[in-house]
Design an enzyme around this catalytic site. Structure first.
Site, short mmCIF file in Angstrom:
data_model
loop_
_atom_site.label_atom_id
_atom_site.label_comp_id
_atom_site.label_asym_id
_atom_site.label_seq_id
_atom_site.Cartn_x
_atom_site.Cartn_y
_atom_site.Cartn_z
N CYS A 112 -10.50 -3.81 -4.78
CA CYS A 112 -9.44 -4.76 -5.15
C CYS A 112 -10.02 -6.08 -5.65
O CYS A 112 -9.50 -6.68 -6.58
CB CYS A 112 -8.50 -4.99 -3.97
SG CYS A 112 -7.45 -3.56 -3.65
N ASN A 131 0.85 -1.20 0.00
CA ASN A 131 0.00 0.00 0.00
C ASN A 131 0.88 1.24 0.00
O ASN A 131 1.95 1.28 0.62
CB ASN A 131 -1.02 0.00 1.15
CG ASN A 131 -0.43 -0.16 2.52
OD1 ASN A 131 0.62 -0.78 2.70
ND2 ASN A 131 -1.08 0.39 3.52
N CYS A 172 -10.24 -5.25 -0.04
CA CYS A 172 -11.42 -4.36 -0.13
C CYS A 172 -12.20 -4.66 -1.41
O CYS A 172 -11.71 -5.34 -2.32
CB CYS A 172 -10.97 -2.90 -0.08
SG CYS A 172 -10.28 -2.29 -1.62
N CYS A 226 -4.11 0.42 -2.64
CA CYS A 226 -3.98 -0.79 -1.81
C CYS A 226 -2.86 -1.69 -2.35
O CYS A 226 -2.55 -1.66 -3.54
CB CYS A 226 -5.27 -1.59 -1.84
SG CYS A 226 -6.69 -0.80 -1.10
N GLU A 228 0.31 5.27 0.62
CA GLU A 228 -0.63 6.29 1.05
C GLU A 228 -0.19 7.67 0.57
O GLU A 228 0.91 7.84 0.02
CB GLU A 228 -0.76 6.25 2.58
CG GLU A 228 -1.32 4.90 3.03
CD GLU A 228 -1.57 4.80 4.52
OE1 GLU A 228 -1.09 5.67 5.28
OE2 GLU A 228 -2.26 3.84 4.92
N GLU A 287 -2.98 -4.87 -2.92
CA GLU A 287 -3.46 -5.85 -3.90
C GLU A 287 -3.52 -5.25 -5.30
O GLU A 287 -3.15 -5.88 -6.29
CB GLU A 287 -4.86 -6.36 -3.52
CG GLU A 287 -4.93 -7.07 -2.20
CD GLU A 287 -5.22 -6.13 -1.03
OE1 GLU A 287 -4.74 -4.97 -1.04
OE2 GLU A 287 -5.91 -6.56 -0.10
N1 THU Z 1 -5.42 -1.40 2.36
C1 THU Z 1 -4.83 -2.30 1.53
O1 THU Z 1 -3.64 -2.20 1.21
N2 THU Z 1 -5.60 -3.32 1.05
C2 THU Z 1 -6.94 -3.48 1.30
O2 THU Z 1 -7.58 -4.34 0.73
C3 THU Z 1 -7.60 -2.61 2.28
C4 THU Z 1 -6.80 -1.46 2.77
C5 THU Z 1 -4.60 -0.29 2.86
C6 THU Z 1 -5.01 1.06 2.35
C7 THU Z 1 -4.55 1.97 3.45
O3 THU Z 1 -3.20 2.32 3.22
C8 THU Z 1 -4.61 1.12 4.71
O4 THU Z 1 -4.72 -0.23 4.27
C9 THU Z 1 -5.78 1.43 5.63
O5 THU Z 1 -6.96 1.50 4.93
#
Ligand code: THU
Length: 131
Positions: free
Chosen positions: A95, A48, A92, A59, A50, A61
């Site tokens: 994804c 991930n 999520c 994300c 940000e 994935e």
């Molecule tokens: N996140 C992912 O990397 N994958 C997911 O399927 C859900 C959320 C990350 C996004 C963000 O950086 C952190 O988790 C919190 O939401």
């Protein structure tokens, strides 16, 4: 759908764990890594990433999925998702939809510091949107 040996599965999880260490997650503090196995036997990693403008975040994935497409592999077989947390991080909805574009079905390993849950994309997303 492919079957994975315990060894291959553990290797994929280890690669997802390595990827999680590269996450850029200063805002949520949740470091997630993904290792995606394609049907041609390649593994692509994602983490991930940000942003101060929160909604720009990608994300792990989807990052891994896009690495695979950019690497020329369009058929997905399995993905391991590692959250460096005691909280479980199932992929999520966004994804799931992106993965489904490139898989008839695929194995999904949802892993955190304490547990591994094994499922399939068709269980996680029974009816993808398609055109
Ligand atoms: N996140 C992912 O990397 N994958 C997911 O399927 C859900 C959320 C990350 C996004 C963000 O950086 C952190 O988790 C919190 O939401």
């Amino acid at each position: 759908m492919i079957m994975l040996s315990e060894n291959k599965k553990n290797e994929l999880i280890e690669q997802a764990r390595n990827a999680s260490q590269k996450a850029y997650a200063p805002y949520s503090g949740f470091k997630i890594g993904a290792a995606l196995l394609t049907k041609d036997g390649k593994v692509f990693q994602g983490c991930n990433v940000e942003n101060a403008s929160y909604s720009m975040t990608i994300c792990a994935e989807r990052n891994a999925a896009f690495q695979a497409i950019a690497g020329g592999s369009h058929e997905f077989a399995a993905i391991a998702i590692y959250a460096d947390s005691d909280k479980a991080f199932p992929p999520c909805g966004a994804c799931r939809q992106v993965l489904a574009e490139f898989a008839q079905d695929m194995l999904v390993f949802i892993v955190n510091q304490t547990s591994t849950h094994e499922t399939t994309l068709s269980q996680l997303l029974p009816e993808r949107f398609s055109l």
